[in-house]
Design a protein around this motif. Structure first.
Motif, PDB file in Angstrom:
ATOM      1  N   THR A   9       0.829  -1.209   0.000  1.00 48.36           N
ATOM      2  CA  THR A   9       0.000   0.000   0.000  1.00 48.36           C
ATOM      3  C   THR A   9       0.861   1.256   0.000  1.00 48.36           C
ATOM      4  O   THR A   9       0.504   2.254  -0.626  1.00 48.36           O
ATOM      5  N   LEU A  10       1.994   1.213   0.683  1.00 52.47           N
ATOM      6  CA  LEU A  10       2.895   2.364   0.676  1.00 52.47           C
ATOM      7  C   LEU A  10       3.511   2.573  -0.704  1.00 52.47           C
ATOM      8  O   LEU A  10       3.654   3.714  -1.162  1.00 52.47           O
ATOM      9  N   ILE A  11       3.872   1.492  -1.366  1.00 58.71           N
ATOM     10  CA  ILE A  11       4.456   1.597  -2.712  1.00 58.71           C
ATOM     11  C   ILE A  11       3.473   2.261  -3.661  1.00 58.71           C
ATOM     12  O   ILE A  11       3.858   3.072  -4.512  1.00 58.71           O
ATOM     13  N   ASN A  17       8.214   9.149 -10.293  1.00 58.87           N
ATOM     14  CA  ASN A  17       9.585   9.646 -10.447  1.00 58.87           C
ATOM     15  C   ASN A  17      10.497   9.266  -9.274  1.00 58.87           C
ATOM     16  O   ASN A  17      11.708   9.424  -9.360  1.00 58.87           O
ATOM     17  N   ARG A  18       9.948   8.763  -8.181  1.00 62.45           N
ATOM     18  CA  ARG A  18      10.765   8.339  -7.032  1.00 62.45           C
ATOM     19  C   ARG A  18      10.787   6.826  -6.866  1.00 62.45           C
ATOM     20  O   ARG A  18      11.509   6.309  -6.026  1.00 62.45           O
ATOM     21  N   ILE A  23      12.811   0.759  -5.875  1.00 65.53           N
ATOM     22  CA  ILE A  23      13.136  -0.482  -6.601  1.00 65.53           C
ATOM     23  C   ILE A  23      14.591  -0.862  -6.364  1.00 65.53           C
ATOM     24  O   ILE A  23      14.905  -2.025  -6.098  1.00 65.53           O
ATOM     25  N   SER A  24      15.490   0.112  -6.445  1.00 61.44           N
ATOM     26  CA  SER A  24      16.911  -0.172  -6.212  1.00 61.44           C
ATOM     27  C   SER A  24      17.138  -0.725  -4.810  1.00 61.44           C
ATOM     28  O   SER A  24      17.883  -1.688  -4.630  1.00 61.44           O
ATOM     29  N   TYR A  25      16.481  -0.125  -3.823  1.00 60.29           N
ATOM     30  CA  TYR A  25      16.617  -0.598  -2.451  1.00 60.29           C
ATOM     31  C   TYR A  25      16.069  -2.013  -2.312  1.00 60.29           C
ATOM     32  O   TYR A  25      16.704  -2.882  -1.708  1.00 60.29           O
TER      33      TYR A  25
END
Length: 69
Positions: A9-11, A17-18, A23-25
């Protein structure tokens, strides 16, 4: 609500743009911790016991020193 459901839900609230940073993390977090190989463990042990050659300086200085040897 499980942690997984809460994360989803947070995603959904993250601006597009962020999302790259998330995704990298997540890609890094999904990779299991790597155990050092035997050679690396041996090197750590050598340093812990006062051996080896610790280096404090810039990368340029390190390579300059390595080229002298």
């Amino acid at each position: 609500m499980s942690n997984r459901e809460f994360a989803k839900t947070l995603i959904d609230q993250i601006p597009e743009n962020r999302l790259f940073y998330v995704i990298s993390y997540l890609q890094g977090a999904a990779v299991p911790d790597e155990t050092p190989n035997a050679e690396t463990i041996e090197a750590f042990t050598e340093l812990d016991n006062g051996g080896g050659h610790p280096f404090n300086g810039t990368t340029e200085e390190l390579f300059s020193e390595l080229m002298e040897e």
